[in-house]
Design an enzyme around this catalytic site. Structure first.
Site, PDB file in Angstrom:
ATOM      1  N   LEU A 117     -24.130   2.268  -7.893  1.00  0.00           N
ATOM      2  CA  LEU A 117     -24.186   3.709  -8.141  1.00  0.00           C
ATOM      3  C   LEU A 117     -25.010   4.308  -7.011  1.00  0.00           C
ATOM      4  O   LEU A 117     -26.100   3.799  -6.692  1.00  0.00           O
ATOM      5  CB  LEU A 117     -24.867   4.012  -9.479  1.00  0.00           C
ATOM      6  CG  LEU A 117     -24.066   3.806 -10.761  1.00  0.00           C
ATOM      7  CD1 LEU A 117     -24.958   3.952 -11.974  1.00  0.00           C
ATOM      8  CD2 LEU A 117     -22.915   4.791 -10.840  1.00  0.00           C
ATOM      9  N   ASP A 118     -24.508   5.359  -6.386  1.00  0.00           N
ATOM     10  CA  ASP A 118     -25.266   6.018  -5.320  1.00  0.00           C
ATOM     11  C   ASP A 118     -26.571   6.588  -5.869  1.00  0.00           C
ATOM     12  O   ASP A 118     -26.681   6.852  -7.072  1.00  0.00           O
ATOM     13  CB  ASP A 118     -24.445   7.165  -4.718  1.00  0.00           C
ATOM     14  CG  ASP A 118     -23.297   6.651  -3.864  1.00  0.00           C
ATOM     15  OD1 ASP A 118     -23.276   5.440  -3.575  1.00  0.00           O
ATOM     16  OD2 ASP A 118     -22.428   7.457  -3.489  1.00  0.00           O
TER      17      ASP A 118
END
EC number: 5.4.99.25
Length: 228
Positions: free
Chosen positions: A20-21
């Protein structure tokens, strides 16, 4: 997150099923110990996101819906500059794009996409086609394959469950946050094999028909399946 899980549970290995960024929230399946070997079952799975997009100009709702329809199906996409993979043009499947809300220049969009699709880049490209430009302001992953936000736990839940088990010997809560390894294959077609075939399979032999006890659902050549 994987590092925190290792520390909380006191295990040597923990891994995740897709990054996940930074500043992105939502579902992140974590496997520990031997479970990390089965993460392949999830790393290729499709994802569902809810994104907040900001357009740089006024947008007509019907025109936006029409453009979202254009982006459904197989698309070409080059990863953004700040990404963990090589920047080369590739194809990704967009299963659905749904406009949940439009308020001025802000839109809430639900997207069901193939693994490896960049939501940030998708919104940028939608803005380009609309002729006004757009950027992503928020993103939340609400599902990975069949695993939805409804069944997720927070890191604090993991820590509390582990503490209750160590302090009081009650593993009820720990079993809610730490699922059996076979759960990772919940969404896959399953083949049950004979006990006599297990050793050969573990040493790299192919599965032949006499080694099959039963299978659950039809599957196609090249599809990922789980042996039980």
């Amino acid at each position: 997150v994987a590092a925190w899980v290792k520390k909380i549970l006191g295990v040597e290995r923990a891994g995740h099923a897709g990054t996940l960024d930074p500043k992105v929230s939502g579902v992140l399946p974590i496997a520990v110990a031997e479970g990390t070997k089965a993460l392949l079952a999830l790393s290729r799975s499709d994802k569902v996101y809810v994104a907040v997009a900001k357009f740089h100009g006024d947008v007509d709702e019907e025109k936006l819906k029409a453009v979202l329809n254009e982006f459904q199906g197989v698309i070409y996409q080059k990863p953004p500059l700040r990404s963990s993979v090589k920047r080369q043009l590739r194809t990704r499947h967009v299963y659905s794009l749904e406009l949940l809300e439009l308020d001025g220049r802000y839109a809430v969009i639900k997207m069901h996409v193939e693994a490896g699709t960049y939501a940030r880049k998708l919104i940028h490209d939608i803005g380009e086609v609309l002729g006004v430009g757009a950027n992503m302001r928020e993103l939340r992953r609400i599902a990975v394959s069949c695993y939805t936000e409804d069944e997720t736990v927070a890191l604090q839940d993991v820590a509390d469950a582990y503490y209750i088990w160590r302090r009081y010997g009650d593993d009820t809560y720990l079993r809610r946050v730490l699922l059996p390894i076979e759960e990772i294959a919940r969404h896959l077609p399953k083949i049950w094999v004979r006990d006599s075939a297990v050793d050969a399979l573990c040493n790299g032999a192919p599965l032949a028909a006499p080694g099959v006890v039963k299978f659950e659902t039809p599957f196609s050549k090249g599809e990922l399946v789980a042996f039980f």
